[in-house]
Design a protein around this motif. Sequence first.
Motif, PDB file in Angstrom:
ATOM      1  N   LYS A  72       0.466  -1.208   0.101  1.00 15.11           N
ATOM      2  CA  LYS A  72       0.043   0.005   0.158  1.00 15.11           C
ATOM      3  C   LYS A  72       0.963   0.795   0.098  1.00 15.11           C
ATOM      4  N   LEU A  73       1.994   1.297  -0.873  1.00 14.84           N
ATOM      5  CA  LEU A  73       2.955   2.592  -0.774  1.00 14.84           C
ATOM      6  C   LEU A  73       2.113   3.510  -2.105  1.00 14.84           C
ATOM      7  N   THR A  74       2.578   4.235  -1.770  1.00 12.53           N
ATOM      8  CA  THR A  74       1.863   5.549  -2.548  1.00 12.53           C
ATOM      9  C   THR A  74       2.960   5.347  -3.807  1.00 12.53           C
ATOM     10  N   LYS A  75       2.240   6.160  -5.314  1.00 14.79           N
ATOM     11  CA  LYS A  75       3.363   6.071  -6.453  1.00 14.79           C
ATOM     12  C   LYS A  75       5.518   6.735  -5.870  1.00 14.79           C
ATOM     13  N   THR A  76       5.467   7.345  -5.833  1.00 12.21           N
ATOM     14  CA  THR A  76       6.594   7.619  -5.017  1.00 12.21           C
ATOM     15  C   THR A  76       7.253   7.147  -3.789  1.00 12.21           C
ATOM     16  N   GLU A  77       6.738   6.842  -3.041  1.00  5.93           N
ATOM     17  CA  GLU A  77       7.364   5.640  -1.861  1.00  5.93           C
ATOM     18  C   GLU A  77       7.515   3.839  -2.527  1.00  5.93           C
ATOM     19  N   ALA A  78       7.116   4.095  -3.899  1.00  3.66           N
ATOM     20  CA  ALA A  78       7.151   2.940  -4.605  1.00  3.66           C
ATOM     21  C   ALA A  78       8.579   2.506  -4.814  1.00  3.66           C
ATOM     22  N   ARG A  79       8.117   4.504  -6.087  1.00 10.22           N
ATOM     23  CA  ARG A  79       9.918   4.549  -6.987  1.00 10.22           C
ATOM     24  C   ARG A  79      11.028   4.735  -5.711  1.00 10.22           C
ATOM     25  N   LEU A  80      10.727   5.136  -4.699  1.00  8.80           N
ATOM     26  CA  LEU A  80      11.894   5.191  -3.695  1.00  8.80           C
ATOM     27  C   LEU A  80      11.988   3.867  -3.366  1.00  8.80           C
ATOM     28  N   ALA A  81      11.441   3.340  -2.682  1.00  7.73           N
ATOM     29  CA  ALA A  81      11.682   1.902  -2.384  1.00  7.73           C
ATOM     30  C   ALA A  81      12.138   0.832  -3.438  1.00  7.73           C
ATOM     31  N   SER A  82      11.849   1.094  -4.533  1.00 11.51           N
ATOM     32  CA  SER A  82      12.875   0.532  -5.384  1.00 11.51           C
ATOM     33  C   SER A  82      13.992   0.266  -6.130  1.00 11.51           C
ATOM     34  N   GLN A  83      14.324   1.882  -6.128  1.00  7.78           N
ATOM     35  CA  GLN A  83      15.952   2.842  -6.244  1.00  7.78           C
ATOM     36  C   GLN A  83      16.734   1.505  -5.555  1.00  7.78           C
ATOM     37  N   LEU A  84      16.103   2.064  -3.584  1.00  5.71           N
ATOM     38  CA  LEU A  84      16.607   1.794  -2.704  1.00  5.71           C
ATOM     39  C   LEU A  84      17.548   0.647  -2.725  1.00  5.71           C
ATOM     40  N   ALA A  85      16.168  -0.523  -3.519  1.00  8.14           N
ATOM     41  CA  ALA A  85      15.629  -2.281  -3.412  1.00  8.14           C
ATOM     42  C   ALA A  85      17.713  -2.304  -4.409  1.00  8.14           C
ATOM     43  N   MET A  86      18.441  -1.461  -5.405  1.00 10.47           N
ATOM     44  CA  MET A  86      19.205  -1.561  -5.978  1.00 10.47           C
ATOM     45  C   MET A  86      20.726  -1.738  -5.386  1.00 10.47           C
TER      46      MET A  86
END
Length: 111
Positions: free
Chosen positions: A52-66
Motif C-alpha cells: 500500500k505504498l504511494t507511487k512516490t514511495e514505491a519508486r523510492l523503495a525500488s531504487q533503494l532496493a538496487m
Amino acid sequence: MERPGKRCWVFNVLPVPVAARTPFLGARVLLIFRDPASPHVPKTAVLQSIFKLTKTEARLASQLAMGDRLDLVCDRLGMAKETGRNHLKSIFAKTGVNRQAELVLLLSRMS
C-alpha cells in the motif's frame, strides 16, 4: 543439482506485514517464485499493491532496493533529501521494517 534442459527456480516465503493486509486480501504470507538467472528489483506497481505504498514511495523503495544511497536516489528522483527521509519513514511503517538495510533485504527477497 542442475539438470540439462531444466531451469532452476528459487522461491521465497515472506510474511505480509499486518499493515499491508486488507479485509479483502488478508494473506499472511507471500510466495514469490523467480528465476535466479534474471535478477531484478520489484516493480513499483507490485510494491504499491502489496504494501500500500504511494507511487512516490514505491519508486523510492525500488531504487533503494538496487543498493543506492538515499541521497543519490533523492537526486535521481528530483526530491529533497528530507522529503526522501519522510517517505522512507512511511515505507518503514508500511513494510514493517525499521532500517534501510532491512528494507533492501526484504525487497531483494521479492525480486
